[in-house]
Scaffold this active site. Sequence first.
Site, short mmCIF file in Angstrom:
data_model
loop_
_atom_site.label_atom_id
_atom_site.label_comp_id
_atom_site.label_asym_id
_atom_site.label_seq_id
_atom_site.Cartn_x
_atom_site.Cartn_y
_atom_site.Cartn_z
N ASN A 1 3.69 38.44 -26.42
CA ASN A 1 4.38 37.08 -27.04
C ASN A 1 5.53 37.11 -26.78
O ASN A 1 6.67 37.70 -27.11
CB ASN A 1 3.02 36.77 -27.51
CG ASN A 1 3.45 35.00 -27.31
OD1 ASN A 1 3.67 34.58 -26.25
ND2 ASN A 1 2.78 34.40 -28.56
N GLN B 1 -6.27 27.97 -25.93
CA GLN B 1 -6.05 27.03 -26.56
C GLN B 1 -6.35 25.74 -25.05
O GLN B 1 -5.99 26.41 -23.90
CB GLN B 1 -4.58 26.33 -26.57
CG GLN B 1 -4.66 26.98 -28.44
CD GLN B 1 -3.08 27.74 -28.74
OE1 GLN B 1 -2.35 27.97 -28.23
NE2 GLN B 1 -2.71 26.05 -29.81
N HIS C 1 -4.60 30.92 -20.85
CA HIS C 1 -4.01 32.57 -21.49
C HIS C 1 -5.42 32.77 -22.84
O HIS C 1 -4.84 31.94 -23.37
CB HIS C 1 -3.16 32.78 -21.05
CG HIS C 1 -2.30 31.79 -22.65
ND1 HIS C 1 -1.68 29.68 -21.87
CD2 HIS C 1 -1.84 31.55 -23.40
CE1 HIS C 1 -1.30 30.06 -22.19
NE2 HIS C 1 -0.80 30.11 -23.63
N HIS D 1 -5.15 34.41 -26.42
CA HIS D 1 -4.42 35.21 -27.79
C HIS D 1 -5.13 36.01 -28.24
O HIS D 1 -6.00 35.97 -28.94
CB HIS D 1 -2.71 33.77 -28.76
CG HIS D 1 -2.28 33.35 -27.90
ND1 HIS D 1 -0.83 32.88 -28.32
CD2 HIS D 1 -2.31 32.35 -27.32
CE1 HIS D 1 -0.42 32.06 -27.22
NE2 HIS D 1 -1.62 32.03 -27.10
#
Length: 156
Positions: free
Chosen positions: A27, A83, A96, A98
């Site tokens: 990230n 999300q 995507h 996390h």
Amino acid sequence: MACPFCDDTNINLRKFYENDLFVGIYNLRPFVEGHVLFMPKRHVDSIFKLNDMEKKGLMSFADRCVFIALKYAGAYQFDLLLQEGGSAGQSIPHAHFHVLPRKFDDKVATSKKEWLAEFGKREKSSRGNLTNEETEKIVKRLRFIAKEHAIQLETL
Ligand SMILES: [Zn+2]
């Protein structure tokens, strides 16, 4: 707007693991040490738009990225976060996940409410972006872990 997760230059800098369908990247603004993302290579805005092959391969790829991220962070537990949509905090419209390695002493707020509020704030800010040099160093280590455990990863 061009999608940063479909941008080869961006992905090549950040990727530490991939197969035909998915890629794992570090990230840009890690919330905790070892904060990686993984996603389908194909641009879809929702995980429910994955095709059958991608649906079949998703959990195994998740398992591998979690394995590498935890080894990197020296952690044994994690948050896995998806999300979908702006109201949920999705900032890049390419589906995507996390992976956030967690430790008991990681100073991340323990209630999910505080945690998500803090996470959302940091995701929106451009402060704390890693430089390309910092990213390269971390990605090199993640790739090394993936290579070192290649046989084990294939069984996941
Ligand atoms: Zn995309």
